[in-house]
Design a protein around this motif. Structure first.
Motif, short mmCIF file in Angstrom:
data_model
loop_
_atom_site.label_atom_id
_atom_site.label_comp_id
_atom_site.label_asym_id
_atom_site.label_seq_id
_atom_site.Cartn_x
_atom_site.Cartn_y
_atom_site.Cartn_z
N PHE A 69 0.81 -1.21 0.00
CA PHE A 69 0.00 0.00 0.00
C PHE A 69 0.85 1.26 0.00
O PHE A 69 1.86 1.36 0.69
N SER A 70 0.39 2.21 -0.78
CA SER A 70 0.99 3.54 -0.77
C SER A 70 -0.15 4.54 -0.85
O SER A 70 -1.06 4.38 -1.66
N PRO A 71 -0.11 5.57 -0.01
CA PRO A 71 -1.19 6.57 -0.05
C PRO A 71 -1.32 7.20 -1.43
O PRO A 71 -2.42 7.57 -1.84
N GLY A 74 -3.20 4.68 -3.46
CA GLY A 74 -4.52 4.41 -2.89
C GLY A 74 -4.84 2.93 -2.83
O GLY A 74 -4.04 2.08 -3.25
N ARG A 291 5.31 2.00 7.36
CA ARG A 291 5.07 0.76 6.63
C ARG A 291 3.62 0.33 6.90
O ARG A 291 3.34 -0.54 7.72
N PHE A 292 2.72 0.96 6.18
CA PHE A 292 1.29 0.81 6.46
C PHE A 292 0.81 -0.62 6.24
O PHE A 292 0.01 -1.15 7.01
#
Lengths: 326, 553
Positions: A69-71, A74, A291-292
């Motif tokens: 995941f990366s903001p 999305g 590191r979501f």
């Protein structure tokens, strides 16, 4: 409705007729009740909406546990990585030890905390002067209201090498105890300080249970020659059984939550080996290192394990103590 | 009936107020493209232009009565001078990164925003750029920024490279106040130091003896302050020719190992020497047994203020960190003064460490239409704060930068002169030494001078910060300048944000922190360090080293 005619209008057998009568008459009752009580149902709608939005809606975010995941990309644009995040986590020696640390600290807190609260409530119940009874009850309950942020500041001062506790131990010639910096002592410091802070709440609950026990049972026991200890072991504790099971069950669902606020404010890298728990590791990994996905994976795993444990404890509570929460 | 009339009246009142508010703006500003005016950077637009920004500040802003975040001396200045209306969609100090991430996920990027190095994941710039969400600012920078702003690329050509992709610039670095603010010094408590005869601290042994003297003669509980993040301790490493910074910020201090390979400071043999010495300090009682619980702004600072320790390795701004507090709690000579870090050789001071100092980057959304306006605002702010040609009197400047209000000159637009503090230091010291204030041409200079004077003349505690930083010949900047003049400086090779590959590494910082603490406390020998290092490499250190060599060698 209830005329003895089936839906197609043909005469029905008596048995079928009865069932349909019940069905329609039951439905009618529900509709009639709803007609009377609809304002009460409307009242629950806001709570339902809030729960849906804030408790169930965010669960959508759990998919990040299976993504890189990366903001910026999305949820829809982040690539799927399957169980890679979980595999990576279990490859980390630091993570596997946090599972052991979490279980050890958490279970010890539940067991010792429960025993402490039961024992203290029984002792408290024996105090006959109500002023002292209320006084001690208040004294043990007050720490429950102090946040761990403040408590950590107090504890790190009084447990310091030149703090109050070590000064007291020094009077008896006991060597300085590194409560917060020795990996073998640190988990026990967490356990006992948590028990000290929280057992007041359990005490109040258990005391309320004890006071609700019918005094005639004790009177009968006295007539039969039972002393105080026998009364406690054969009347008080068995009568407290359902509440003990309830409290333990609720606590068990939280077993993977070893106390983030407490440990985060009192631990240090020197005690990571025994004091680092899932939540503190998760915090460092997820928030400090951004590191979501990994944080999401740990969170999901924790929730699943907690749900299984909670279900098991409910099952055993029913089987062993014939106690049902739901 | 009365209720209905009341609500009708209320609705009418609201309608009128909305109409009245709309009427206040004579010519509404636009976010559509507007042809920038010909001429210099300070030529105003003919048509009002609007910039929608967000900022990682706010709670510490102070506004005069009637002013607000979107109507204050700075926003009025943009409007009056450039015909640009700046509006902040939101500002927040805490949770800026989270809020920005939410805006990114929602596809709701503001026109202009900052990516502060300390708050936002430094990898975010690369992700935004590669996703096509950032505007190419190359041409706007070349055409519409002031010569001063463009000159920063000449003074420091490396920093902007971190925000350049395929020769195109996607972010304007915010830079820093000067490399002079980077080296840390050994701060010693002045009254105790003078009571010991102000001995020259040339070697590590001299420093240890001073620490022991403070413990024996002045009631210090321990000798040298160490904090829970080990940063205060790690910054003493140059005394042993070792280099390492804040591990949590990936400040491993990368340098050439002599073979052309960049390696982290912890991989050099000198670091093991430092570990041996630190373990000895702990065993000798020079380090607090509770060092792992010493928070920089909590117990660690309390021990300084209460006289439990008299030596601390720290930044040049110690006077703001603890100066007024210690003067209030102890006495007016109890503040700490900076000394250069001694070196094991005794022949010279230890090298000053310089890390990548850039504090962030200003970027614009790919959908932003007026990058020229952004360059004009950036240039105007720089002109106001750092240019010797600012046509403003001190009183005029005070309007903009009085207590707290200077922060309204937001990070979303503020580019700092990377030589600011070096220039400021020389001018302020000259003014203090000669009494000639005619060469104080920036607001910063004026404040530092006035604050220093406040301490020198009246012992006003708030002046200690500026005084200890640059107000006398033994100040922190004087010590740093001595290092720069003699080239006793060591710069990290990682002159940019950590590469994206760092995200793939495991908890490498945890390994270092845990094992270093175990060694310091004597639970493990320093000779174990090579095997610990292997563990570090295996759990992600190798990824980091390879990435640094790929991007910075």
């Amino acid at each position: 409705m209830g005329s003895g005619v089936d839906l197609k209008g043909t005469p029905a057998s008596p048995g079928v007729r009865i069932k349909k009568e019940r069905y329609f008459s039951g439905g009618g009752r529900i509709i009639r009740r709803f007609g009377r009580e609809w304002p009460l149902h409307i009242l629950i709608v806001p709570a339902f909406i809030v729960t849906a939005i804030f408790s169930y809606g965010p669960m959508y975010g759990l998919i990040m546990a299976f993504q890189d995941f990366s903001p910026v990309r999305g949820f829809s644009g982040s690539p799927w990585v399957g169980l890679e995040n979980f595999r990576w986590l279990f490859d980390q020696p630091q993570f596997t030890r946090t599972i052991y640390n979490t279980l050890f600290i958490s279970i010890a807190k539940i067991v010792i905390g429960t025993l402490a609260a039961i024992s203290f409530s029984i002792l408290l119940n024996e105090i006959r002067i109500s002023f002292f009874k209320r006084f001690f009850q208040t004294v043990v309950y007050i720490p429950n209201f102090i946040s761990w942020i403040i408590m950590a500041g107090v504890l790190s001062t009084i447990l310091a090498s030149d703090g109050l506790v070590n000064a007291f131990l020094g009077i008896f010639g006991i060597e300085r105890v590194p409560f917060l910096s020795d990996p073998s002592i640190f988990p026990w410091t967490m356990i006992w300080t948590d028990v000290w802070k929280t057992f007041g709440f359990g005490t109040v609950v258990y005391l309320a249970t004890i006071t609700s026990i019918d005094p005639e049972i004790y009177e009968s026991a006295v007539v039969d020659g039972a002393g105080k200890l026998r009364q406690i072991f054969f009347i008080t504790i068995p009568m407290m059984g359902p509440i003990i099971v309830l409290m333990a069950t609720l606590a068990l669902g939280n077993v993977l939550n070893a106390g983030f606020d407490q440990i985060y404010n009192l631990y240090s890298p020197v005690v990571y080996s025994t004091g680092d728990v899932i939540d503190t590791y998760l915090f460092r990994l997820g928030f400090q290192n951004a590191r979501f996905s990994l944080a999401g994976a740990v969170g999901l795993m924790r929730s699943v394990v907690s749900m299984i444990l909670m279900s098991l404890s409910l099952f055993f509570a029913y089987k062993v103590a014939n106690y049902k929460i739901f | 009936m009365k209720k209905r009339i009341f609500f009708l009246a209320l609705a009418c009142a609201m309608l009128f107020s909305v109409i009245a508010a709309c009427g206040e703006s004579e010519t509404p500003a636009t976010r559509d493209f507007v042809q920038p005016p010909a001429g210099n950077w300070d030529t105003p637009y003919d048509t009002p232009v609007r910039i929608l920004a967000v900022a990682p500040e706010g709670s510490n802003w102070y506004f005069a009565e009637g002013d607000s975040v979107n109507n204050n001396p700075w926003t009025r200045l943009y409007k009056d001078v450039l015909n640009i209306e700046v509006e902040f969609e939101w500002t927040t100090v805490d949770g800026y990164a989270e809020r920005l991430n939410a805006a990114i996920v929602a596809g709701n990027l503001p026109d202009v925003f900052a990516l502060p190095y300390s708050d936002v994941d430094p990898r975010l710039f690369g992700e935004l750029q590669s996703a096509g969400l950032l505007l190419d600012l190359t041409d706007a920078l070349a055409q519409y920024a002031s010569p001063r702003i463009r000159n920063h690329q000449v003074v420091d050509p490396l920093t902007i490279q971190g925000y350049t992709v395929n020769g195109r610039i996607y972010g304007i670095p915010r830079y820093y106040y000067g490399q002079i603010d980077q080296p840390w010094h050994m701060w010693v408590r002045k009254d105790w130091y003078e009571a010991e005869g102000s001995p020259e601290i040339k070697t590590v042994a001299d420093l240890e003896n001073l620490a022991k003297a403070f413990m024996a003669n002045h009631g210090a509980a321990y000798g040298i302050a160490v904090d829970e993040n080990l940063q205060w301790l790690f910054r003493t490493a140059p005394m042993f020719d070792a280099y390492v910074g804040n591990i949590h910020n990936n400040e491993y201090f990368w340098r050439d190992d002599g073979t052309g390979r960049l390696k982290p400071g912890i991989a050099f043999p000198e670091f093991q020497t430092a570990l041996e010495n630190w373990a000895r300090w702990y065993a000798d009682g020079l380090i607090s047994p509770e060092f792992m619980l010493m928070e920089e702004w909590g117990r660690g600072k309390e021990d300084l203020l209460s006289g439990r320790v008299g030596i601390q390795c720290w930044w040049q701004w110690w006077g703001w960190y603890s100066g007024p507090d210690i003067v209030a709690q102890q006495n007016e000579d109890a503040y700490f003064i900076p000394l250069n870090l001694p070196h094991t050789s005794g022949s010279r001071p230890a090298n000053g460490q310089v890390f990548y100092p850039n504090i962030g980057v200003i970027v614009a959304s790919a959908e932003f239409n007026n990058p020229a306006a952004l360059m004009k605002v950036i240039s105007l702010l720089d002109h106001m704060m750092f240019s010797p040609d600012t046509p403003m009197t001190m009183d005029d400047l005070a309007e903009y930068i009085e207590e707290g209000r200077e922060h309204a000159m937001t990070a979303a637009f503020q580019v700092i002169d990377p030589q600011a503090d070096m220039i400021q230091y020389k001018h302020v010291l000259h003014a203090l030494e000669t009494g000639d204030t005619s060469e104080l041409f920036t607001a910063g200079m004026m404040f530092k001078y006035n604050d220093s004077r406040a301490w020198i003349d009246n012992k006003e505690p708030h002046g200690l910060g500026a005084f200890l930083q640059m107000g006398f010949n033994g100040s922190a900047y004087a010590r740093s300048q001595h290092l720069f003049d003699n080239n006793w400086i060591m710069r990290t090779a990682m002159w940019g944000p950590p590469p994206a590959e760092f995200a793939q590494a495991g908890s490498t910082g945890d390994i270092i922190m845990e094992e270093v603490m175990q060694i310091i406390m004597g639970n493990k020998p320093a000779s174990d360090w090579p095997s610990i290092l292997e563990q570090w490499y295996a759990q992600g250190g190798q990824i980091k080293e390879d990435a640094v060599n790929q991007h910075f060698r």
